[in-house]
Scaffold this motif. Structure first.
Motif, PDB file in Angstrom:
ATOM      1  N   MET A 463       0.832  -1.219   0.000  1.00 54.09           N
ATOM      2  CA  MET A 463       0.000   0.000   0.000  1.00 54.09           C
ATOM      3  C   MET A 463       0.855   1.254   0.000  1.00 54.09           C
ATOM      4  SD  MET A 463      -3.008  -0.788   2.736  1.00 54.09           S
ATOM      5  CE  MET A 463      -3.617   0.894   2.643  1.00 54.09           C
ATOM      6  N   TYR A 539       1.813   9.461   1.907  1.00 54.30           N
ATOM      7  CA  TYR A 539       1.267   8.092   1.887  1.00 54.30           C
ATOM      8  C   TYR A 539      -0.250   8.142   1.717  1.00 54.30           C
ATOM      9  CZ  TYR A 539      -0.865   3.951   3.981  1.00 54.30           C
ATOM     10  OH  TYR A 539      -1.669   2.875   4.230  1.00 54.30           O
ATOM     11  N   GLU A 540      -0.896   8.998   2.475  1.00 51.96           N
ATOM     12  CA  GLU A 540      -2.348   9.190   2.339  1.00 51.96           C
ATOM     13  C   GLU A 540      -2.681   9.535   0.879  1.00 51.96           C
ATOM     14  OE1 GLU A 540      -3.984   9.704   5.738  1.00 51.96           O
ATOM     15  OE2 GLU A 540      -5.777   9.144   4.609  1.00 51.96           O
ATOM     16  N   VAL A 543      -2.459   6.502  -1.469  1.00 57.17           N
ATOM     17  CA  VAL A 543      -3.654   5.663  -1.410  1.00 57.17           C
ATOM     18  C   VAL A 543      -4.770   6.278  -2.261  1.00 57.17           C
ATOM     19  CG1 VAL A 543      -5.455   4.792   0.130  1.00 57.17           C
ATOM     20  CG2 VAL A 543      -3.057   4.694   0.843  1.00 57.17           C
ATOM     21  N   MET A 544      -4.937   7.580  -2.145  1.00 60.90           N
ATOM     22  CA  MET A 544      -5.980   8.262  -2.932  1.00 60.90           C
ATOM     23  C   MET A 544      -5.686   8.195  -4.434  1.00 60.90           C
ATOM     24  SD  MET A 544      -6.833  11.672  -0.724  1.00 60.90           S
ATOM     25  CE  MET A 544      -7.969  11.583   0.677  1.00 60.90           C
TER      26      MET A 544
ATOM     27  N   ARG B  23      -8.567   4.047   4.374  1.00 59.06           N
ATOM     28  CA  ARG B  23      -7.422   3.824   3.481  1.00 59.06           C
ATOM     29  C   ARG B  23      -7.454   2.412   2.903  1.00 59.06           C
ATOM     30  NH1 ARG B  23      -4.494   7.189   7.261  1.00 59.06           N
ATOM     31  NH2 ARG B  23      -3.936   5.362   8.495  1.00 59.06           N
ATOM     32  N   PRO B  26     -11.251   2.474   0.278  1.00 58.68           N
ATOM     33  CA  PRO B  26     -11.551   3.877  -0.027  1.00 58.68           C
ATOM     34  C   PRO B  26     -13.001   4.118  -0.432  1.00 58.68           C
ATOM     35  CG  PRO B  26      -9.451   3.248  -1.012  1.00 58.68           C
ATOM     36  CD  PRO B  26     -10.074   1.986  -0.477  1.00 58.68           C
ATOM     37  N   ALA B  77      -9.426  15.571   3.882  1.00 56.07           N
ATOM     38  CA  ALA B  77      -8.153  14.860   3.812  1.00 56.07           C
ATOM     39  C   ALA B  77      -8.315  13.357   3.954  1.00 56.07           C
ATOM     40  CB  ALA B  77      -7.213  15.381   4.902  1.00 56.07           C
ATOM     41  N   LYS B  78      -9.373  12.941   4.633  1.00 54.03           N
ATOM     42  CA  LYS B  78      -9.518  11.526   4.949  1.00 54.03           C
ATOM     43  C   LYS B  78     -10.750  10.897   4.320  1.00 54.03           C
ATOM     44  CE  LYS B  78      -6.115  11.892   8.065  1.00 54.03           C
ATOM     45  NZ  LYS B  78      -4.882  11.066   8.076  1.00 54.03           N
TER      46      LYS B  78
END
Lengths: 570, 570
Positions: A463, A539-540, A543-544, B23, B26, B77-78
């Motif tokens: 990941m 890293y976030e 993933v996106m 994550r 998603p 952001a998440k």
């Protein structure tokens, strides 16, 4: 039980074994023999005596409460006999006798033993080059040599010093000479980094930069070929690439085990040096024990025999030998090779194998790098910790860990914690849930070691596709190729000003929290190198981007915090 | 995979679980509900905000890089939805719905879920006494309360503060009020020591003395019976023994798990409170997970369910829940209960069970106390470490460890190292050979933990018959009984001047290295209490006295270094 125990060598392991055994069997006759008049001193303190941190060599010879550990002390307080300034000439294993010789008188004598302990330690490796006999050339071989060096430097007679070797002792001596005495100090190292075999290439590079900021010069990949002098005093160090002026030269090119006496007595010795002992620290002769700098011990990760000249191991082994002389069966299963060194403001520390060493041992090893604050980000006193974790790709087993931080005790504490668990064969999963005492003045709610485990887990899962710091440097050098775009995910307060001075053909700033809405601005058709402060937001973003089908991305491990320590400030 | 995940509670575990799961999956819809308008803040930082170490409450709500973790941040952001200022009213497990209610409008709504996470945390225990509703009486329940306290103290309106409870939060608040704002601060504690259940009696006493030196007053063994006031503001705290003036009262008598919602939904809850979860953090309903302050978890030493309200555990469990929501099977095997607290200059820290707690759990436990320098005695910056090891007498298994030192990171690091090994069931033998990174600026050649293991081994063997510090105090009070003689084994420079001012009927000085020659001077027919600087020389003497047939001896654990910390200076 052994009535008569002879111990050859009286610095670290010898006294420990002697005193322990004597406490277990008060009636025994225990005799220690040592070549030097100085015994039982803290040899690891020599650089701190040279620096002046330790004011008198006596402090290295005393207990915590100022009692001098000399032969009279061992006789009176411990009931242990000491023969200082005495050389062990040979061991007669049939007769169970050691032939000894007084260095003062040359008189020889035999000491009978029931059990013998060989604690002969190690000696600085001598380089086969001309000039090593010149005045002003010193190895760190003992207290007397240290006293000579200190006398030289404190009289102001030394303007330029060259240190040969960038291991612990070389670096500690470099700091001692430059920091306290203002001596123009250079280090020549034959390999391409400091702390070779111990620190990852990028941690070594960070440490080098920090030492350079403190006026130490380094010459890596250079071999010293000669020392030159005038009137019998050293004046120059000649390498295969240059000549350096020097009125003091410290030879710190490692140490070798003093295994000659054991070898001549027919005991098993490793082909690369070091007496072979079993897990009760017995040599191939069951009546002879050995430990410390003169043996090889099992490395708990590689499983191979390893040479670990550390006063700490010698002390722990000394007690085990004391026990086993008394007929106990205490085990010393092996070592992980934990180490630490203070280099000016920073501590650099590690345990186990580096990624390179793990690869040499046949592991499919990956290196996971992070930078993170060592305690709650809102607490005033804090510091970044730079960590390198070495993990087996197939099993997730922890093979090694190294770190560097200005929060010195804190980073050494983290290494010690992981080291304490490593003999139990821990994996990345264990690091993720490892329990650290938490309070904001000491740690983060998610401790830096837990975070490291999380990152490692994400990397093993595929990941998080991290970019090693040294690979980032290559990408950075290649930035005009048209094949790479750096995507800066930091908040706009951080990334905005950077974007203004960067070339937009290779640099794009999109704060990570704006990424979902600005996905169409992400450059296509090029490899994306994702950058943020420490690697978490990038890293976030990775993933996106994966979820959006943009998978040709690399995430800079440690982020800008790490890049900055390597001299790149995007 | 769960498409719709609802998380009740958005402070520590909730956000961690939400972001991790998002994550991993998603495409999922993740919604967090929280009663407060403030979410995802560092609640453990509240005492440091009150003290002024942290200047703004915003710092407790931001990431390491100054991004505020508010609902908009989680959304952008998440990709996680947040419903702040919203109460979860009830859970319908059949319909898989949560009934929620806006605290602003009272409007109710149902949120359907595939998987639910209960992260409701804990609340300060309310004491059933009159006056708790008065102005100026505060619990540390959240950021808003903290802001009120800080506003009160920084306007100079508070002259006298009383803190009810001497646990972490009470002590941290005491330091915050007294140190930074100069407020006359008292702590009332119902048990007989600070950090009850966590620190050994003598470490607690050392910590109390240190805090008293910093102008904190303590009242132990006192129960608060009422708070009294005038004009609706608190003015006095009434205990069963006295009345204390106060214009600020902090209620810090522990916290209780918020398990009501789970209980009403029919989930299994422990009889003493706390939701019951399995080692994958599932409740008795397989579609509902829980963790953090609202659950009980297995204690790895006692094996019993334990309540551990720690932000660090919540964070680690949050990630595990995120994994397991995604169908992974990550385990959280349990806790050791590691803790640390900064009290002025010192850190006090521990892991596992105290001797008293171990006895309650049915262990035949012994407590081993040492005092020792934390690093090479010749290195300039160093400090004594006071350690208490709890060991099972029959197996030598390590059950707990506590420590105190001015070398704060160093002592916490030692606790963390032992804690890292404890889940693997280590014994005293393991402590003796545990590998610590060694260099004089960081440690001793025989690390303090190795030394502790050695002493524990000697005590288990019966060679070292130690006298606990609190027992020494009793002996000292009994010194005129004629049944005891204190034998001071320190070097003559230390013991000589002491002997001159001591009564020779109970005090005799014989330096340990003179003992073999002066054995006839040792008093006969009385119990000998052996004393030296830290307990090492007195142990050596005990062995020698045993060999001479003088076996009615006790060796003061930790020596004069420990006695001094307890207010006795022989």
């Amino acid at each position: 039980m052994a009535d008569r125990v002879v111990i050859i060598g009286a610095v670290a392991l010898g006294p420990k074994a002697a005193c322990r055994y004597k406490r277990l069997v008060p009636s025994a006759e225990v005799t220690m023999v040592d070549m030097s008049p100085s015994i039982s001193y803290g040899g690891c303190g020599i650089p701190f005596y040279v620096s002046g941190d330790v004011s008198s060599p006596d402090e290295l010879k005393t207990t915590s409460f100022h009692v001098v550990r000399d032969p009279a002390f061992f006789e009176a307080a411990k009931g242990v006999h000491v023969r200082p300034s005495t050389r062990a000439v040979s061991i007669d294993r049939q007769k169970k006798e050691v032939l000894i010789e007084s260095l003062a008188t040359g008189a020889q004598e035999t000491l009978p033993y029931d059990k013998l302990v060989i604690a002969t330690g190690s000696s600085p490796r001598a380089l086969p080059i001309p000039g090593v006999e010149l005045e002003g050339v010193h190895a760190i071989s003992g207290l007397d040599e240290a006293i000579e060096i200190r006398e030289l430097v404190q009289t102001g007679a030394v303007e330029k010093a060259v240190i040969v070797g960038a291991g612990f002792i070389g670096l500690e001596m470099a700091e001692a000479l430059a920091d306290m005495w203002g001596i123009d100090t250079s280090v020549v190292e034959i390999t391409d980094q400091l702390l070779p075999g111990l620190a990852s290439p990028h941690l070594a590079d960070m440490a080098r930069r920090h030492m350079e900021e403190n006026d130490i010069s380094f010459y890596f990949g250079e071999k010293v070929t000669a020392l030159e002098g005038a009137d019998g005093r050293v004046t120059r160090v000649v390498t295969d690439k240059r000549t350096l002026d020097a009125d003091l030269v410290i030879m710190a090119a490692g140490v070798a085990p003093n295994d000659g006496l054991a070898r001549e007595a027919g005991l098993d010795v490793h082909e690369r040096g070091g007496i072979i002992v079993d897990d009760e620290l017995r040599t191939s002769d069951p009546d002879i024990f050995s430990g410390g700098d003169c043996v090889v011990v099992k490395h708990l990760i590689s499983g191979k025999p390893t040479f670990l000249p550390m006063g700490s191991m010698a002390n722990r082994q000394g007690r085990i030998i004391g026990d086993n002389l008394a007929g106990r069966h205490k085990k010393f299963p092996g070592v992980l090779g934990s180490w630490c060194v203070k280099l000016f403001e920073h501590a650099v520390t590690g345990v186990g194998l580096t990624a390179a060493a793990a690869a040499r041992e046949g592991f499919d090893a990956i290196n996971v790098h992070i930078s993170q604050l060592d305690r709650a980000h809102f607490y005033p006193e804090k510091g970044l910790m730079y960590l390198d974790l070495v993990v087996d790709r197939n099993t997730g087993k922890v093979l090694g860990l190294q770190g560097m931080s200005k929060m010195r005790d804190a980073v050494v504490g983290r290494i010690n914690a992981v080291a304490a668990a490593m003999p139990h064969g821990i994996t990345v999963d264990d690091l993720q849930i490892m329990e650290f005492a938490y309070s904001p003045p000491f740690s983060s709610a998610m401790d830096v070691i837990n975070a490291l485990g999380n990152v490692a887990s994400n990397i093993l899962d595929g990941m998080n596709r991290g970019l090693a710091p040294e690979e980032f440097i290559k990408r950075w050098e290649d930035k005009d190729s048209g094949e790479i775009c750096f995507l800066d995910l930091r908040a706009s307060a951080d990334s905005g000003p950077v974007a203004e001075r960067m070339d937009p053909t290779y640099w794009k700033a999109i704060p990570q929290d704006e990424l979902p809405k600005r996905m169409d601005e992400v450059p296509r058709g090029r490899k994306l190198v994702l950058v943020c402060n420490t690697g978490a937001r990038s890293y976030e973003a990775q993933v996106m981007l994966d979820a959006a089908g943009l998978t040709d991305t690399e995430n800079l491990q440690g982020g800008v915090a790490t890049a900055r320590m390597l001299g790149i400030e995007p």
